[in-house]
Write a protein that holds these residues in place. Structure first.
Motif, mmCIF file in Angstrom:
data_model
loop_
_atom_site.group_PDB
_atom_site.id
_atom_site.type_symbol
_atom_site.label_atom_id
_atom_site.label_comp_id
_atom_site.label_asym_id
_atom_site.label_seq_id
_atom_site.Cartn_x
_atom_site.Cartn_y
_atom_site.Cartn_z
ATOM 1 N N ILE A 3 0.812 -1.211 0.000
ATOM 2 C CA ILE A 3 0.000 0.000 0.000
ATOM 3 C C ILE A 3 0.850 1.268 0.000
ATOM 4 O O ILE A 3 0.473 2.284 -0.603
ATOM 5 C CB ILE A 3 -0.979 -0.028 1.192
ATOM 6 C CG1 ILE A 3 -2.048 1.038 1.038
ATOM 7 C CG2 ILE A 3 -0.232 0.100 2.519
ATOM 8 C CD1 ILE A 3 -3.194 0.893 2.026
ATOM 9 N N ALA A 148 -5.839 3.146 -0.516
ATOM 10 C CA ALA A 148 -6.584 2.272 0.389
ATOM 11 C C ALA A 148 -7.593 1.421 -0.361
ATOM 12 O O ALA A 148 -7.746 0.218 -0.089
ATOM 13 C CB ALA A 148 -7.283 3.110 1.461
ATOM 14 N N ASN A 151 -5.735 -1.178 -2.598
ATOM 15 C CA ASN A 151 -5.157 -2.221 -1.753
ATOM 16 C C ASN A 151 -6.240 -3.182 -1.268
ATOM 17 O O ASN A 151 -6.021 -4.407 -1.210
ATOM 18 C CB ASN A 151 -4.449 -1.591 -0.558
ATOM 19 C CG ASN A 151 -3.699 -2.607 0.275
ATOM 20 O OD1 ASN A 151 -2.642 -3.091 -0.107
ATOM 21 N ND2 ASN A 151 -4.247 -2.950 1.434
ATOM 22 N N THR A 376 -9.010 8.537 5.944
ATOM 23 C CA THR A 376 -7.836 8.046 5.206
ATOM 24 C C THR A 376 -6.629 7.903 6.128
ATOM 25 O O THR A 376 -5.670 7.218 5.789
ATOM 26 C CB THR A 376 -7.439 9.020 4.083
ATOM 27 O OG1 THR A 376 -7.095 10.285 4.666
ATOM 28 C CG2 THR A 376 -8.569 9.202 3.079
ATOM 29 N N LEU A 393 -3.074 4.482 7.260
ATOM 30 C CA LEU A 393 -3.420 4.179 5.870
ATOM 31 C C LEU A 393 -3.816 2.712 5.737
ATOM 32 O O LEU A 393 -4.817 2.374 5.082
ATOM 33 C CB LEU A 393 -2.239 4.504 4.959
ATOM 34 C CG LEU A 393 -2.377 4.125 3.487
ATOM 35 C CD1 LEU A 393 -3.544 4.852 2.830
ATOM 36 C CD2 LEU A 393 -1.077 4.420 2.736
ATOM 37 N N GLU A 394 -3.053 1.844 6.362
ATOM 38 C CA GLU A 394 -3.367 0.415 6.323
ATOM 39 C C GLU A 394 -4.719 0.138 6.978
ATOM 40 O O GLU A 394 -5.512 -0.688 6.486
ATOM 41 C CB GLU A 394 -2.262 -0.376 7.021
ATOM 42 C CG GLU A 394 -0.929 -0.319 6.284
ATOM 43 C CD GLU A 394 0.236 -0.875 7.098
ATOM 44 O OE1 GLU A 394 1.257 -1.233 6.490
ATOM 45 O OE2 GLU A 394 0.123 -0.936 8.343
ATOM 46 N N ALA A 396 -7.277 2.180 7.123
ATOM 47 C CA ALA A 396 -8.341 2.624 6.221
ATOM 48 C C ALA A 396 -8.665 1.540 5.198
ATOM 49 O O ALA A 396 -9.841 1.260 4.910
ATOM 50 C CB ALA A 396 -7.924 3.915 5.519
ATOM 51 N N SER A 397 -7.629 0.910 4.653
ATOM 52 C CA SER A 397 -7.850 -0.161 3.689
ATOM 53 C C SER A 397 -8.523 -1.365 4.334
ATOM 54 O O SER A 397 -9.420 -1.992 3.755
ATOM 55 C CB SER A 397 -6.513 -0.573 3.062
ATOM 56 O OG SER A 397 -6.727 -1.506 2.019
ATOM 57 N N ASN A 398 -8.119 -1.688 5.561
ATOM 58 C CA ASN A 398 -8.736 -2.801 6.279
ATOM 59 C C ASN A 398 -10.214 -2.555 6.538
ATOM 60 O O ASN A 398 -11.038 -3.477 6.477
ATOM 61 C CB ASN A 398 -8.011 -3.051 7.602
ATOM 62 C CG ASN A 398 -6.594 -3.557 7.406
ATOM 63 O OD1 ASN A 398 -6.248 -4.079 6.353
ATOM 64 N ND2 ASN A 398 -5.766 -3.386 8.418
#
Length: 412
Positions: A3, A148, A151, A376, A393-394, A396-398
């Motif tokens: 990411i 995000a 990913n 974000t 950031l990680e 937000a993607s999760n």
């Protein structure tokens, strides 16, 4: 691709919105936005998305097909391609390990992100943080959202056992110029049941209310005269405008308000003794309060015309966007509930905040697509001190992944 690398790749494309071209009706207003959209279209194809549609406006949409026969509502995610025009330089992002204190962004130019000025950075001690060299924005607003979302799609691609329905994504231009991409977006053709923008704030924050927003353009029509014979003839429109401004409610301006307090913003004043134009923004979280503010301006203009004479003042009141909360009531509140559960699964405390501004989701919601706003992880938007903690950031993607999973789980 991890990411962080995704995000850094996106920051290398200058997508600064161009206000002059935007004002001329050109969309996208800058070529970098189309360049980024083309890159994303290729990445979406590689991730197995279909129905990829990149329009000449740089509006990009795509669909991840469902991997189950179960009937599941179609969830969607939005991000914007452009970055704000406060800084136009190319971004030179860097990843630093934050061990506390100040962060030296650029030693040669003595540009430092000072903890005393931005005390919230202390919460990220021991984490990797993405910053600039102090000569540009970072562009996490809104490239962190793009990273995000992409990913999350990658996670679903490499984990086919995760059941999900159809997922749609969209990337729109020129959000930083009055939500122009969202206003041009065809919600009906998109075909999603609900959605989320990712365009906000630090980890845990969540937006499901923002302004009801309007504009006022007020023209004061005076009468010019040579000063040697001006007595009884000169009607100074500049003074008329200043008297009008003086009659606005005291303390109801951006610099005196916070939280859910509304305001009148005297934004631009230009003219001469013969003609002066005043431009204002009107903001209120409450629909009734917004209506009262607009009615007050109309009544004030009518009263002033009664004092100064017919034709002395013209007022044009227009609507800009609506509070997203108006579209997330009752049965339409389920996107908020799904997000709450997604935050909880990631050990994140949801901090719902009223956004003192607009975002694409307000326009999309008004068009019939309920669309609250997920964090974000970035801070200091529109500033050279913008920064993005990598774990945020990680996260937000999760959250995006879990929103998709929960939507599938709750389907009957």
């Amino acid at each position: 691709m991890n990411i962080v690398d995704r995000f850094l790749n996106y920051t290398r494309i200058n997508t600064t919105t161009n206000r002059e071209k935007g004002a001329a009706g050109i969309m996208p207003s800058s070529p970098g936005q189309m360049e980024l959209a083309q890159l994303l279209a290729n990445e979406l194809q590689a991730l197995g998305l279909v129905d990829i549609d990149l329009r000449d406006t740089a509006i990009l949409t795509a669909t991840l097909p469902a991997n189950t026969d179960k009937i599941i509502p179609t969830v969607s995610f939005f991000a914007h391609l452009d970055t704000s025009a406060e800084q136009t330089n190319d971004t030179k992002a860097q990843v630093v390990r934050y061990d506390g204190g100040d962060i030296v962004l650029n030693p040669s130019l003595d540009i430092v992100l000072k903890q005393a000025k931005f005390p919230e950075v202390a919460a990220y001690q021991g984490q990797d943080i993405i910053v600039t060299d102090g000569t540009s924005l970072l562009g996490a607003d809104d490239k962190a959202a793009i990273a995000a979302i992409l990913n999350a799609l990658q996670v679903l691609q490499v984990n086919p056992e995760i059941e999900h329905g159809e997922v749609k994504v969209a990337f729109v231009p020129d959000e930083e110029q009055g939500l122009r991409g969202a206003k041009a977006f065809d919600v009906e053709a998109f075909g999603a049941d609900f959605g989320y923008t990712l365009d906000c704030c630090g980890i845990g924050e969540f937006v499901h209310e923002n302004w009801n927003a309007g504009n006022a353009v007020i023209t004061f029509n005076g009468q010019s005269a040579h000063p040697m014979s001006a007595k009884g003839k000169l009607k100074n429109s500049l003074l008329m405008a200043h008297k009008f401004i003086a009659m606005l409610p005291g303390g109801e301006a951006p610099e005196y308000t916070d939280g859910t307090e509304g305001y009148y913003w005297v934004k631009e004043l230009a003219g001469n003794s013969a003609k002066t134009v005043l431009k204002m923004d009107i903001r209120d979280f409450c629909q009734q309060g917004y209506a009262k503010r607009m009615a007050f301006l109309q009544q004030l203009a009518d009263s002033c015309e009664g004092l100064w004479g017919e034709g002395s003042i013209d007022i044009d009141l227009s609507y800009r966007y609506e509070n997203v909360a108006n579209s997330l009531q009752g049965d339409a509140a389920f996107p908020i509930d799904i997000a709450k559960e997604a935050y909880k699964r990631n050990g994140i405390e949801m901090k719902a905040i009223p956004m003192r501004g607009g975002y694409d989701g307000a326009v999309l919601s008004q068009k019939g697509l309920p669309c609250p706003n997920i964090f974000t992880g970035a801070h200091n938007f529109h500033s050279i001190y913008e920064y993005l903690p990598v774990p945020s950031l990680e996260a937000a993607s999760n959250v995006v992944v879990d929103v998709i999973c929960i939507t599938a789980e709750r389907a009957k």
